[in-house]
Design an enzyme around this catalytic site. Structure first.
Site, PDB file in Angstrom:
ATOM      1  CD  GLU A  15      37.748  40.412  33.323  1.00  0.00           C
ATOM      2  OE1 GLU A  15      37.703  41.762  32.402  1.00  0.00           O
ATOM      3  OE2 GLU A  15      37.450  40.123  33.599  1.00  0.00           O
ATOM      4  CE  LYS A  50      36.363  37.452  35.826  1.00  0.00           C
ATOM      5  NZ  LYS A  50      34.742  37.378  35.903  1.00  0.00           N
ATOM      6  CE  LYS A  81      36.013  45.257  33.332  1.00  0.00           C
ATOM      7  NZ  LYS A  81      35.264  43.568  34.470  1.00  0.00           N
ATOM      8  CD  GLU A 106      31.143  47.302  34.829  1.00  0.00           C
ATOM      9  OE1 GLU A 106      32.420  46.715  33.632  1.00  0.00           O
ATOM     10  OE2 GLU A 106      30.919  47.375  35.565  1.00  0.00           O
ATOM     11  CG  ASN A 138      29.517  44.044  33.215  1.00  0.00           C
ATOM     12  OD1 ASN A 138      28.957  42.515  33.651  1.00  0.00           O
ATOM     13  ND2 ASN A 138      30.279  44.088  34.212  1.00  0.00           N
ATOM     14  CD  GLU A 181      32.320  45.752  30.389  1.00  0.00           C
ATOM     15  OE1 GLU A 181      31.392  47.340  30.660  1.00  0.00           O
ATOM     16  OE2 GLU A 181      32.328  45.083  31.929  1.00  0.00           O
ATOM     17  CB  SER A 182      29.043  39.912  32.629  1.00  0.00           C
ATOM     18  OG  SER A 182      30.255  40.881  32.848  1.00  0.00           O
TER      19      SER A 182
HETATM   20  O1  LIG Z   1      33.236  38.197  37.470  1.00  0.00           O
HETATM   21  C1  LIG Z   1      32.385  38.773  38.756  1.00  0.00           C
HETATM   22  O2  LIG Z   1      32.134  38.126  39.337  1.00  0.00           O
HETATM   23  C2  LIG Z   1      32.629  40.067  39.465  1.00  0.00           C
HETATM   24  C3  LIG Z   1      32.044  40.381  40.725  1.00  0.00           C
HETATM   25  C4  LIG Z   1      31.982  41.821  41.235  1.00  0.00           C
HETATM   26  C5  LIG Z   1      32.294  42.958  40.298  1.00  0.00           C
HETATM   27  C6  LIG Z   1      32.501  42.912  39.131  1.00  0.00           C
HETATM   28  C7  LIG Z   1      33.323  41.092  38.376  1.00  0.00           C
HETATM   29  N1  LIG Z   1      33.693  41.569  37.278  1.00  0.00           N
HETATM   30  C8  LIG Z   1      33.482  42.162  36.874  1.00  0.00           C
HETATM   31  C9  LIG Z   1      33.621  41.685  35.367  1.00  0.00           C
HETATM   32  O3  LIG Z   1      33.141  42.449  34.929  1.00  0.00           O
HETATM   33  C10 LIG Z   1      33.745  40.366  34.648  1.00  0.00           C
HETATM   34  O4  LIG Z   1      35.380  40.538  34.928  1.00  0.00           O
HETATM   35  C11 LIG Z   1      33.922  40.509  33.141  1.00  0.00           C
HETATM   36  O5  LIG Z   1      33.107  41.166  31.970  1.00  0.00           O
HETATM   37  C12 LIG Z   1      33.821  39.966  32.288  1.00  0.00           C
HETATM   38  O6  LIG Z   1      32.544  38.361  32.836  1.00  0.00           O
HETATM   39  P1  LIG Z   1      33.048  36.683  32.280  1.00  0.00           P
HETATM   40  O7  LIG Z   1      32.820  36.751  30.849  1.00  0.00           O
HETATM   41  O8  LIG Z   1      31.066  36.718  33.067  1.00  0.00           O
HETATM   42  O9  LIG Z   1      34.125  36.508  33.046  1.00  0.00           O
END
Ligand SMILES: O=C(O)c1ccccc1NCC(=O)[C@H](O)[C@H](O)COP(=O)(O)O
Length: 262
Positions: free
Chosen positions: A57, A59, A118, A166, A187, A220-221
């Protein structure tokens, strides 16, 4: 069918972001830029390749982390692609993530991989926009769209787009399964209080498979180390990683490390 999600019931940060997005997109004209003539590779096919695929991503900033990295989206996407990412996710929401449509266009020019737009989809116009920008897929968040998820999925498919549907709990999983999602994202970040719980994806992933889900599963995340991905290999088709990659000093090496290519 009315395609206006009831955003007043969406709590926390996610509700805030979605309502702001609605106010911005509700009066948008159809995209004035012509649909891109460049090929639109399938996200679903990319995720069906053997092994655990990485969706990397682009970001810059997020509600949970604040500023993450100042970056040139095209340069970062090229490095991700060289490192072995199978798809690129581009955040296009401007206020909370500092993303833009221009970022997506720049990434489209820079790499041939499928691109996930996204954004916080709250209106059908955003699907037309995604298509016109050259995205291969859009994000549909069940917590935002509720029972309209299936209708948005159909609209996306009519535009020739894949959709990452999601979820982050059992009730949302049921909605996603009945919407006939082909790509299911789980997520680990609770988008209401923003806390990460990396047990969410394996738990709901197993449940989805038990319930007969045969499509592509995406965790995810909250991932930053190869060891954290080990338990995903037998169950998931892909992992979506943003913050830890974007923050790294060497984006290509960071992807290689996470895809076990270094
Ligand atoms: O990333 C955030 O803080 C967030 C807050 C509110 C809504 C969505 C958010 N993120 C979107 C995502 O799902 C992430 O960008 C994506 O899964 C990647 O996650 P990461 O590797 O932890 O940055």
């Amino acid at each position: 069918m009315r395609l206006e999600p009831d955003l007043s019931r969406v709590p926390g940060v996610l509700g805030e972001i979605s309502r702001r997005r609605w106010a911005e997109v509700v009066d948008l004209e159809p995209p004035s830029f012509p649909p891109t003539s460049q090929p639109r590779p399938s996200l679903l096919e990319a995720l069906q390749a053997p092994g655990l695929s990485l969706i990397a991503e682009v970001k810059r900033k997020s509600p949970s982390q604040g500023d993450i990295a100042q970056l040139d989206p095209a340069q970062v996407a090229q490095a991700y692609a060289k490192g072995g990412a199978r798809a690129i996710s581009v955040l296009t929401e401007p206020h909370y993530f500092a993303g833009s449509n221009a970022d997506l266009l720049a990434v489209r020019q820079a790499v041939g991989l499928p691109i996930l737009r996204k954004d916080f989809t709250v209106h059908p116009r955003q699907l037309e926009e995604a298509r016109a920008l050259g995205a291969s897929a859009v994000l549909l968040i069940v917590a935002v769209l509720g029972e309209l998820t299936g209708a948005y999925l159909e609209l996306a498919q009519q535009q020739g787009l894949d959709a990452l549907v999601e979820v982050h709990d059992e009730a949302e999983l049921e909605v996603a399964l009945s919407s006939r999602a082909q790509i299911l994202g789980i997520n680990n970040r609770n988008l209401v209080d923003l806390k990460i719980d990396r047990t969410t994806a394996p738990r709901l992933g197993r449940l989805a498979r038990e319930r007969g889900f045969g499509g592509a599963l995406v965790a995810e995340s909250g991932y930053s180390h190869p060891a954290e991905l080990e338990e995903l290999h037998s169950l998931f088709d892909a992992v979506l990683i943003g913050t830890s990659l974007a923050r790294s000093q060497d984006w290509q090496a960071a992807v290689q490390k996470l895809t076990f290519r270094s």
